[in-house]
Design a protein around this motif. Sequence first.
Motif, PDB file in Angstrom:
ATOM      1  N   MET A   1     -18.288  25.349   5.777  1.00 28.28           N
ATOM      2  CA  MET A   1     -17.033  24.688   5.520  1.00 28.28           C
ATOM      3  C   MET A   1     -17.041  24.152   4.091  1.00 28.28           C
ATOM      4  O   MET A   1     -18.088  23.839   3.541  1.00 28.28           O
ATOM      5  N   GLY A   2     -15.886  24.019   3.465  1.00 27.92           N
ATOM      6  CA  GLY A   2     -15.774  23.589   2.077  1.00 27.92           C
ATOM      7  C   GLY A   2     -16.057  22.104   1.886  1.00 27.92           C
ATOM      8  O   GLY A   2     -16.288  21.356   2.841  1.00 27.92           O
ATOM      9  N   LYS A   3     -16.038  21.702   0.640  1.00 24.09           N
ATOM     10  CA  LYS A   3     -16.281  20.303   0.310  1.00 24.09           C
ATOM     11  C   LYS A   3     -15.110  19.445   0.775  1.00 24.09           C
ATOM     12  O   LYS A   3     -13.963  19.851   0.705  1.00 24.09           O
ATOM     13  N   PHE A   4     -15.427  18.237   1.221  1.00 27.29           N
ATOM     14  CA  PHE A   4     -14.386  17.286   1.618  1.00 27.29           C
ATOM     15  C   PHE A   4     -13.815  16.649   0.365  1.00 27.29           C
ATOM     16  O   PHE A   4     -14.549  16.134  -0.464  1.00 27.29           O
ATOM     17  N   ARG A   5     -12.506  16.708   0.191  1.00 27.32           N
ATOM     18  CA  ARG A   5     -11.881  16.229  -1.037  1.00 27.32           C
ATOM     19  C   ARG A   5     -11.015  14.992  -0.832  1.00 27.32           C
ATOM     20  O   ARG A   5     -10.255  14.628  -1.697  1.00 27.32           O
ATOM     21  N   GLY A   6     -11.141  14.333   0.291  1.00 23.93           N
ATOM     22  CA  GLY A   6     -10.285  13.186   0.567  1.00 23.93           C
ATOM     23  C   GLY A   6     -11.006  11.856   0.480  1.00 23.93           C
ATOM     24  O   GLY A   6     -10.671  10.925   1.218  1.00 23.93           O
ATOM     25  N   TRP A   7     -11.972  11.737  -0.409  1.00 28.22           N
ATOM     26  CA  TRP A   7     -12.738  10.494  -0.501  1.00 28.22           C
ATOM     27  C   TRP A   7     -11.885   9.317  -0.936  1.00 28.22           C
ATOM     28  O   TRP A   7     -12.155   8.174  -0.545  1.00 28.22           O
ATOM     29  N   HIS A   8     -10.874   9.571  -1.732  1.00 26.10           N
ATOM     30  CA  HIS A   8     -10.008   8.467  -2.142  1.00 26.10           C
ATOM     31  C   HIS A   8      -9.219   7.917  -0.958  1.00 26.10           C
ATOM     32  O   HIS A   8      -8.966   6.717  -0.880  1.00 26.10           O
ATOM     33  N   ILE A   9      -8.875   8.774  -0.006  1.00 27.34           N
ATOM     34  CA  ILE A   9      -8.169   8.330   1.197  1.00 27.34           C
ATOM     35  C   ILE A   9      -9.101   7.486   2.075  1.00 27.34           C
ATOM     36  O   ILE A   9      -8.713   6.431   2.585  1.00 27.34           O
ATOM     37  N   VAL A  10     -10.345   7.952   2.232  1.00 27.36           N
ATOM     38  CA  VAL A  10     -11.307   7.221   3.055  1.00 27.36           C
ATOM     39  C   VAL A  10     -11.571   5.838   2.455  1.00 27.36           C
ATOM     40  O   VAL A  10     -11.620   4.835   3.175  1.00 27.36           O
ATOM     41  N   ALA A  11     -11.740   5.775   1.140  1.00 32.15           N
ATOM     42  CA  ALA A  11     -11.973   4.483   0.483  1.00 32.15           C
ATOM     43  C   ALA A  11     -10.755   3.576   0.638  1.00 32.15           C
ATOM     44  O   ALA A  11     -10.894   2.364   0.846  1.00 32.15           O
ATOM     45  N   GLY A  12      -9.558   4.138   0.542  1.00 28.92           N
ATOM     46  CA  GLY A  12      -8.336   3.348   0.720  1.00 28.92           C
ATOM     47  C   GLY A  12      -8.219   2.789   2.125  1.00 28.92           C
ATOM     48  O   GLY A  12      -7.834   1.624   2.313  1.00 28.92           O
ATOM     49  N   ILE A  13      -8.563   3.586   3.114  1.00 29.56           N
ATOM     50  CA  ILE A  13      -8.494   3.115   4.505  1.00 29.56           C
ATOM     51  C   ILE A  13      -9.527   2.012   4.745  1.00 29.56           C
ATOM     52  O   ILE A  13      -9.241   1.009   5.402  1.00 29.56           O
ATOM     53  N   ALA A  14     -10.719   2.186   4.185  1.00 27.67           N
ATOM     54  CA  ALA A  14     -11.749   1.149   4.330  1.00 27.67           C
ATOM     55  C   ALA A  14     -11.288  -0.157   3.688  1.00 27.67           C
ATOM     56  O   ALA A  14     -11.478  -1.242   4.262  1.00 27.67           O
ATOM     57  N   ALA A  15     -10.667  -0.070   2.518  1.00 25.22           N
ATOM     58  CA  ALA A  15     -10.152  -1.271   1.863  1.00 25.22           C
ATOM     59  C   ALA A  15      -9.018  -1.883   2.677  1.00 25.22           C
ATOM     60  O   ALA A  15      -8.893  -3.112   2.761  1.00 25.22           O
ATOM     61  N   MET A  16      -8.212  -1.048   3.298  1.00 21.76           N
ATOM     62  CA  MET A  16      -7.099  -1.539   4.111  1.00 21.76           C
ATOM     63  C   MET A  16      -7.619  -2.318   5.324  1.00 21.76           C
ATOM     64  O   MET A  16      -7.117  -3.398   5.648  1.00 21.76           O
ATOM     65  N   VAL A  17      -8.628  -1.769   5.983  1.00 28.61           N
ATOM     66  CA  VAL A  17      -9.198  -2.438   7.158  1.00 28.61           C
ATOM     67  C   VAL A  17      -9.843  -3.760   6.752  1.00 28.61           C
ATOM     68  O   VAL A  17      -9.622  -4.804   7.395  1.00 28.61           O
ATOM     69  N   LEU A  18     -10.624  -3.746   5.684  1.00 29.69           N
ATOM     70  CA  LEU A  18     -11.290  -4.959   5.230  1.00 29.69           C
ATOM     71  C   LEU A  18     -10.283  -6.036   4.830  1.00 29.69           C
ATOM     72  O   LEU A  18     -10.444  -7.213   5.186  1.00 29.69           O
ATOM     73  N   THR A  19      -9.229  -5.641   4.121  1.00 23.99           N
ATOM     74  CA  THR A  19      -8.211  -6.597   3.714  1.00 23.99           C
ATOM     75  C   THR A  19      -7.464  -7.162   4.922  1.00 23.99           C
ATOM     76  O   THR A  19      -7.136  -8.349   4.962  1.00 23.99           O
ATOM     77  N   GLY A  20      -7.203  -6.327   5.920  1.00 26.47           N
ATOM     78  CA  GLY A  20      -6.541  -6.806   7.138  1.00 26.47           C
ATOM     79  C   GLY A  20      -7.393  -7.829   7.875  1.00 26.47           C
ATOM     80  O   GLY A  20      -6.895  -8.857   8.343  1.00 26.47           O
ATOM     81  N   ILE A  21      -8.694  -7.561   7.981  1.00 23.87           N
ATOM     82  CA  ILE A  21      -9.595  -8.498   8.663  1.00 23.87           C
ATOM     83  C   ILE A  21      -9.668  -9.815   7.888  1.00 23.87           C
ATOM     84  O   ILE A  21      -9.579 -10.909   8.473  1.00 23.87           O
ATOM     85  N   LEU A  22      -9.821  -9.721   6.579  1.00 20.98           N
ATOM     86  CA  LEU A  22      -9.878 -10.942   5.771  1.00 20.98           C
ATOM     87  C   LEU A  22      -8.564 -11.717   5.823  1.00 20.98           C
ATOM     88  O   LEU A  22      -8.568 -12.950   5.874  1.00 20.98           O
ATOM     89  N   GLY A  23      -7.442 -11.017   5.806  1.00 20.69           N
ATOM     90  CA  GLY A  23      -6.143 -11.681   5.878  1.00 20.69           C
ATOM     91  C   GLY A  23      -5.957 -12.432   7.180  1.00 20.69           C
ATOM     92  O   GLY A  23      -5.459 -13.566   7.195  1.00 20.69           O
ATOM     93  N   ASN A  24      -6.334 -11.800   8.292  1.00 20.11           N
ATOM     94  CA  ASN A  24      -6.211 -12.470   9.590  1.00 20.11           C
ATOM     95  C   ASN A  24      -7.168 -13.654   9.686  1.00 20.11           C
ATOM     96  O   ASN A  24      -6.819 -14.692  10.256  1.00 20.11           O
ATOM     97  N   SER A  25      -8.357 -13.522   9.146  1.00 21.74           N
ATOM     98  CA  SER A  25      -9.321 -14.629   9.222  1.00 21.74           C
ATOM     99  C   SER A  25      -8.896 -15.807   8.339  1.00 21.74           C
ATOM    100  O   SER A  25      -9.261 -16.941   8.608  1.00 21.74           O
TER     101      SER A  25
END
Length: 107
Positions: A1-25
Amino acid sequence: MGKFRGWHIVAGIAAMVLTGILGNSMGLNNTAAFMSSCVAFVAVSMWMDSRITTRRRRDSARDGARATSRERAQETEADGAAAAGDAGSAPDRQFEAEQPKREGRGS
């Protein structure tokens, strides 16, 4: 299978989850936490995309420079072999300018 090219999406989702948790806390309501998460997603995704693009350009330029230098080395070797085969050639002689092949007025 080819190289995964969506690393910017994965990093964005991780930042979104972290920001949501911090915002709620911190006590933000759901709307504010979601809005800040979306901003974090866009910012981190764009930052990662620019980093990836910069790295690919730099690697591409480096590979192009290597190929060019390799071609020049091969040409130099071929020229050196041809010059060694010519016993009567004078490498330091000056060449005259070539006359234009067109007719008409001019020099």
